[in-house]
Design a protein around this motif. Structure first.
Motif, PDB file in Angstrom:
ATOM      1  N   ASN A  24     -19.016  50.108 -60.095  1.00  0.00           N
ATOM      2  CA  ASN A  24     -20.416  50.086 -60.511  1.00  0.00           C
ATOM      3  C   ASN A  24     -20.767  51.157 -61.531  1.00  0.00           C
ATOM      4  OD1 ASN A  24     -20.728  48.091 -58.468  1.00  0.00           O
ATOM      5  ND2 ASN A  24     -20.735  49.744 -56.972  1.00  0.00           N
ATOM      6  N   PRO A  25     -21.472  50.765 -62.596  1.00  0.00           N
ATOM      7  CA  PRO A  25     -21.901  51.743 -63.599  1.00  0.00           C
ATOM      8  C   PRO A  25     -23.209  52.420 -63.214  1.00  0.00           C
ATOM      9  CG  PRO A  25     -22.518  49.535 -64.302  1.00  0.00           C
ATOM     10  CD  PRO A  25     -21.823  49.390 -62.962  1.00  0.00           C
ATOM     11  N   VAL A  26     -23.326  53.682 -63.614  1.00  0.00           N
ATOM     12  CA  VAL A  26     -24.585  54.428 -63.496  1.00  0.00           C
ATOM     13  C   VAL A  26     -24.981  54.781 -64.921  1.00  0.00           C
ATOM     14  CG1 VAL A  26     -25.651  56.555 -62.644  1.00  0.00           C
ATOM     15  CG2 VAL A  26     -23.943  55.375 -61.240  1.00  0.00           C
ATOM     16  N   LEU A  27     -26.103  54.248 -65.398  1.00  0.00           N
ATOM     17  CA  LEU A  27     -26.521  54.477 -66.780  1.00  0.00           C
ATOM     18  C   LEU A  27     -27.622  55.534 -66.808  1.00  0.00           C
ATOM     19  CD1 LEU A  27     -26.748  50.791 -68.050  1.00  0.00           C
ATOM     20  CD2 LEU A  27     -24.819  52.343 -68.093  1.00  0.00           C
ATOM     21  N   VAL A  28     -27.323  56.673 -67.434  1.00  0.00           N
ATOM     22  CA  VAL A  28     -28.290  57.769 -67.459  1.00  0.00           C
ATOM     23  C   VAL A  28     -28.832  57.892 -68.885  1.00  0.00           C
ATOM     24  CG1 VAL A  28     -28.673  60.214 -66.927  1.00  0.00           C
ATOM     25  CG2 VAL A  28     -26.900  58.930 -65.687  1.00  0.00           C
ATOM     26  N   PHE A  29     -30.074  57.476 -69.092  1.00  0.00           N
ATOM     27  CA  PHE A  29     -30.685  57.573 -70.419  1.00  0.00           C
ATOM     28  C   PHE A  29     -31.328  58.954 -70.602  1.00  0.00           C
ATOM     29  CE2 PHE A  29     -30.194  53.043 -69.883  1.00  0.00           C
ATOM     30  CZ  PHE A  29     -29.794  52.633 -71.147  1.00  0.00           C
ATOM     31  N   ALA A  30     -31.438  59.351 -71.861  1.00  0.00           N
ATOM     32  CA  ALA A  30     -31.903  60.718 -72.171  1.00  0.00           C
ATOM     33  C   ALA A  30     -33.328  60.984 -71.704  1.00  0.00           C
ATOM     34  CB  ALA A  30     -31.776  60.973 -73.676  1.00  0.00           C
ATOM     35  N   ASP A  31     -34.100  59.907 -71.513  1.00  0.00           N
ATOM     36  CA  ASP A  31     -35.504  60.110 -71.120  1.00  0.00           C
ATOM     37  C   ASP A  31     -35.694  60.136 -69.598  1.00  0.00           C
ATOM     38  OD1 ASP A  31     -35.059  57.537 -70.360  1.00  0.00           O
ATOM     39  OD2 ASP A  31     -36.734  56.661 -71.454  1.00  0.00           O
ATOM     40  N   CYS A  32     -34.624  60.254 -68.844  1.00  0.00           N
ATOM     41  CA  CYS A  32     -34.759  60.172 -67.376  1.00  0.00           C
ATOM     42  C   CYS A  32     -35.271  61.491 -66.793  1.00  0.00           C
ATOM     43  CB  CYS A  32     -33.418  59.836 -66.746  1.00  0.00           C
ATOM     44  SG  CYS A  32     -32.262  61.206 -66.789  1.00  0.00           S
ATOM     45  N   ASP A  33     -35.617  61.452 -65.527  1.00  0.00           N
ATOM     46  CA  ASP A  33     -35.898  62.681 -64.781  1.00  0.00           C
ATOM     47  C   ASP A  33     -34.532  63.260 -64.404  1.00  0.00           C
ATOM     48  OD1 ASP A  33     -36.207  64.503 -62.664  1.00  0.00           O
ATOM     49  OD2 ASP A  33     -38.084  63.564 -62.027  1.00  0.00           O
ATOM     50  N   LEU A  34     -34.122  64.271 -65.136  1.00  0.00           N
ATOM     51  CA  LEU A  34     -32.744  64.757 -65.043  1.00  0.00           C
ATOM     52  C   LEU A  34     -32.401  65.283 -63.644  1.00  0.00           C
ATOM     53  CD1 LEU A  34     -30.461  64.887 -67.141  1.00  0.00           C
ATOM     54  CD2 LEU A  34     -30.988  67.286 -67.435  1.00  0.00           C
ATOM     55  N   ASP A  35     -33.316  66.014 -63.059  1.00  0.00           N
ATOM     56  CA  ASP A  35     -33.023  66.590 -61.738  1.00  0.00           C
ATOM     57  C   ASP A  35     -32.816  65.500 -60.696  1.00  0.00           C
ATOM     58  OD1 ASP A  35     -33.103  69.191 -62.617  1.00  0.00           O
ATOM     59  OD2 ASP A  35     -35.264  69.371 -62.302  1.00  0.00           O
ATOM     60  N   GLU A  36     -33.694  64.513 -60.744  1.00  0.00           N
ATOM     61  CA  GLU A  36     -33.569  63.424 -59.777  1.00  0.00           C
ATOM     62  C   GLU A  36     -32.292  62.610 -60.034  1.00  0.00           C
ATOM     63  OE1 GLU A  36     -37.328  61.248 -59.401  1.00  0.00           O
ATOM     64  OE2 GLU A  36     -36.280  60.113 -57.836  1.00  0.00           O
ATOM     65  N   ALA A  37     -32.002  62.382 -61.300  1.00  0.00           N
ATOM     66  CA  ALA A  37     -30.791  61.628 -61.654  1.00  0.00           C
ATOM     67  C   ALA A  37     -29.552  62.377 -61.160  1.00  0.00           C
ATOM     68  CB  ALA A  37     -30.726  61.416 -63.159  1.00  0.00           C
ATOM     69  N   LEU A  38     -29.561  63.686 -61.294  1.00  0.00           N
ATOM     70  CA  LEU A  38     -28.407  64.477 -60.836  1.00  0.00           C
ATOM     71  C   LEU A  38     -28.268  64.415 -59.318  1.00  0.00           C
ATOM     72  CD1 LEU A  38     -28.640  67.587 -63.136  1.00  0.00           C
ATOM     73  CD2 LEU A  38     -26.548  66.297 -62.685  1.00  0.00           C
ATOM     74  N   ASP A  39     -29.376  64.645 -58.623  1.00  0.00           N
ATOM     75  CA  ASP A  39     -29.339  64.613 -57.143  1.00  0.00           C
ATOM     76  C   ASP A  39     -28.783  63.294 -56.649  1.00  0.00           C
ATOM     77  OD1 ASP A  39     -30.443  67.059 -56.847  1.00  0.00           O
ATOM     78  OD2 ASP A  39     -32.464  66.371 -56.332  1.00  0.00           O
ATOM     79  N   THR A  40     -29.336  62.217 -57.207  1.00  0.00           N
ATOM     80  CA  THR A  40     -28.962  60.904 -56.679  1.00  0.00           C
ATOM     81  C   THR A  40     -27.555  60.508 -57.133  1.00  0.00           C
ATOM     82  OG1 THR A  40     -31.282  60.332 -56.670  1.00  0.00           O
ATOM     83  CG2 THR A  40     -29.759  58.514 -56.409  1.00  0.00           C
ATOM     84  N   THR A  41     -27.167  60.920 -58.327  1.00  0.00           N
ATOM     85  CA  THR A  41     -25.815  60.579 -58.787  1.00  0.00           C
ATOM     86  C   THR A  41     -24.756  61.263 -57.920  1.00  0.00           C
ATOM     87  OG1 THR A  41     -26.629  60.233 -61.015  1.00  0.00           O
ATOM     88  CG2 THR A  41     -24.249  60.566 -60.789  1.00  0.00           C
ATOM     89  N   LEU A  42     -25.106  62.452 -57.463  1.00  0.00           N
ATOM     90  CA  LEU A  42     -24.193  63.135 -56.539  1.00  0.00           C
ATOM     91  C   LEU A  42     -23.993  62.273 -55.280  1.00  0.00           C
ATOM     92  CD1 LEU A  42     -22.959  65.995 -56.881  1.00  0.00           C
ATOM     93  CD2 LEU A  42     -24.734  66.840 -55.346  1.00  0.00           C
ATOM     94  N   ARG A  43     -25.083  61.722 -54.778  1.00  0.00           N
ATOM     95  CA  ARG A  43     -25.002  60.870 -53.577  1.00  0.00           C
ATOM     96  C   ARG A  43     -24.330  59.540 -53.891  1.00  0.00           C
ATOM     97  NH1 ARG A  43     -28.955  58.580 -51.198  1.00  0.00           N
ATOM     98  NH2 ARG A  43     -30.563  58.832 -52.767  1.00  0.00           N
TER      99      ARG A  43
END
Ligand code: TXE
Length: 490
Positions: A263-282
């Protein structure tokens, strides 16, 4: 009750549940179940054969009229009671699941066992509200759709979420009035056994649910090939799914196949970076990365790539691999020695393919009794060429790759560039982009700004080599019933 004092004991004998009776395999053979945290033998399970499957089938067929006669209300009551009994023993189930699978006890307590309870409750009540359709042809005729249970169905489940996925199949199958011959994974059979000890107490008539333990090659194959088992619901590896389809399709069995993912995780530059990091870790490392929904290819827009990668790697390095029963462990053990070797072989392959290991990449040796356990350090790999095997094949462990992308089109091309199509995650604050990208992703499940948020009413399943059919909600109730159109002239 076996496993009552599970911490202190290491050796137990599990039994099959056939016709309401707990019994060993007909041939009397056994196989070992291991405890991933220590590598030691935890229990023995019956090494059943086609003989046991035959007995289970006969019992299931005989139980069909009584189970049907209980009606949806009666069946619902039994399943609700089963849910209550599991919930009352949540801690016992959670400890057993953690011991058998290697997952953190905290995860089993929070996710696996509560979800097994929820599966029974959900389908026990869904059946009460399940209605059939009617199609009126003006003044000509009325059609109504009769949905009857299929009869005897087979449910085969994997080791990564043992009781969670086992109950996800048997609950809808039973709710609609089928009788079941089920096989949990031989690698993690313990909680299914504990469940089998509660069925009579919940008021389930003998033969309604039969649980046959043993290997996939013997018991699984015998269920799939059995002429009187008319539908198969399977979750597991794509290769096994293909073998099941090869055998079952010419027999015209109904098939639901939930297979692997990349499964891909697509992180766009306009995201909420902190939330994206927390959840990507999970989404990368929950359950040691052994969830078909885990994101294993993290694709980050170039403008924030370096920052996201560095912060992610720093967080991954801080994850604690440890004793599954220790509340401070983020990751426990992977499920088996063979699986550990397989996952580590992919790290080696990634390096041969040109990848750089940014963190992890090796077996973790813990102290004392845990020194022979199967632990892997969470791993992030960068610099892989496109189309490499590491990014095409399911690793199913605590290993992710990370790569940059430029524009939306580039992200989509990369995301869709595998034979799989189960789940995908999008991180963006642009709602139009979220819709656009979600619609273009080749996946059965898309999460936007979240991961693993599950509503049991929604369709669950994948496209391409991730499977055929959908589970969940009304989809499962439909799968486990045969529709018959009755047309009455007005
Ligand atoms: O699964 P198998 P394995 C993926 C993951 C993993 C790989 C292999 O990549 O590394 O599959 O894992 C039964 N007829 N997933 O080998 O063999 C088996 O006994 C009928 C993804 O453990 O597919 C078990 O009960 N049944 C995944 C179940 O199939 C057969 C979860 C799954 O085992 C059979 C697990 C046969 N011929 C692994 N052979 C997910 N998508 O969640 C085996 N089985």
């Amino acid at each position: 009750m076996p496993f009552e004092n599970a911490r202190a004991r290491t050796m137990e004998d599990l039994l099959n549940l056939i016709n309401g009776e707990l019994r060993p395999a007909v041939k009397g053979h056994w196989m070992d179940v291991h405890r991933p945290a220590t590598g030691e033998v935890l229990a023995r399970l019956p090494k059943s054969t086609a003989d046991d499957v035959e007995l289970a089938c006969v019992a299931a067929e005989a139980a069909l009229p009584a189970w049907k006669a209980m009606g949806r209300e009666g069946r619902s009551q039994v399943l609700l009671e089963l849910a209550r009994l599991i919930e009352a023993d949540l801690e016992g189930f959670a400890q057993l699941e953690s011991m058998d699978n290697g997952k953190p006890l905290s995860l089993a307590r929070k996710v696996d066992i509560p979800r097994a309870v929820a599966n029974f409750r959900f389908f026990a009540t869904a059946i009460i509200h399940f209605s059939s359709e009617a199609h009126l042809m003006d003044d000509v005729a009325v059609n109504w759709t009769d949905r009857q249970p299929i009869g005897v169905v087979g449910c085969i489940s994997p080791w990564n979420l043992p009781l969670y996925l086992f109950t996800w199949k048997i609950a809808p199958a039973l709710a609609v009035g089928n009788c079941v011959v089920a096989k949990p994974s031989e690698i993690t059979p313990c909680t299914a056994f504990r469940l089998s000890q509660l069925c009579a107490q919940a008021g389930m008539p003998p033969g309604v649910l039969n649980i046959v333990h043993g290997s996939g090659a013997e018991v699984g194959a015998a269920i799939v090939a059995h002429p009187r088992i008319s539908a198969i619901s399977f979750t597991g590896g794509t290769r096994t799914g293909a073998e099941i389809a090869r055998v079952a399709a010419p027999m015209f069995k109904k098939l639901s196949l939930e297979l692997g993912g990349k499964n891909p995780v697509l992180v766009f530059a306009d995201c909420d970076l902190d939330e994206a990091l927390d959840t990507t870790l999970r989404s990368s490392f929950t359950n040691q990365g052994q969830i078909c929904l885990c994101g294993s290819r993290v694709l980050v827009q170039r403008a924030i790539y370096d920052q996201f990668r560095d912060r992610l790697v720093e967080r991954v390095k801080r994850l604690r691999v440890g004793d599954p029963s220790d509340p401070s462990s983020d990751l426990g053990a992977v499920v088996s020695h063979d699986h550990m070797e397989k996952v580590l072989s992919y790290v080696k392959l990634a390096q041969e393919e040109g990848g750089r290991v940014l963190c992890g990449g090796e077996r973790v040796r813990l102290d004392g009794a845990l020194s022979k356990g199967w632990y892997i350090a969470p791993t992030v790999i960068e610099g892989l060429p496109e189309q490499c095997r590491t990014d095409q094949e399911e690793i199913f462990g605590p290993v992710i790759s990370i790569a940059p992308f430029d524009e939306e089109a580039d992200a989509l091309t990369k995301a869709n560039n595998t034979p799989y199509g189960l789940a995908a995650v999008i991180w963006t604050r642009d709602v139009q982009r979220a819709h656009r990208v979600a619609r273009s992703l080749q996946a059965g499940i898309v999460w936007v700004n979240c991961w693993m948020v599950r509503d049991l009413r929604t369709p669950f399943g994948g496209v391409k080599q991730s499977g055929v059919g959908r589970e969940g909600g009304v989809e499962a109730l439909r799968f486990f019933t045969e529709a018959k159109n009755v047309c009455i002239k007005l």
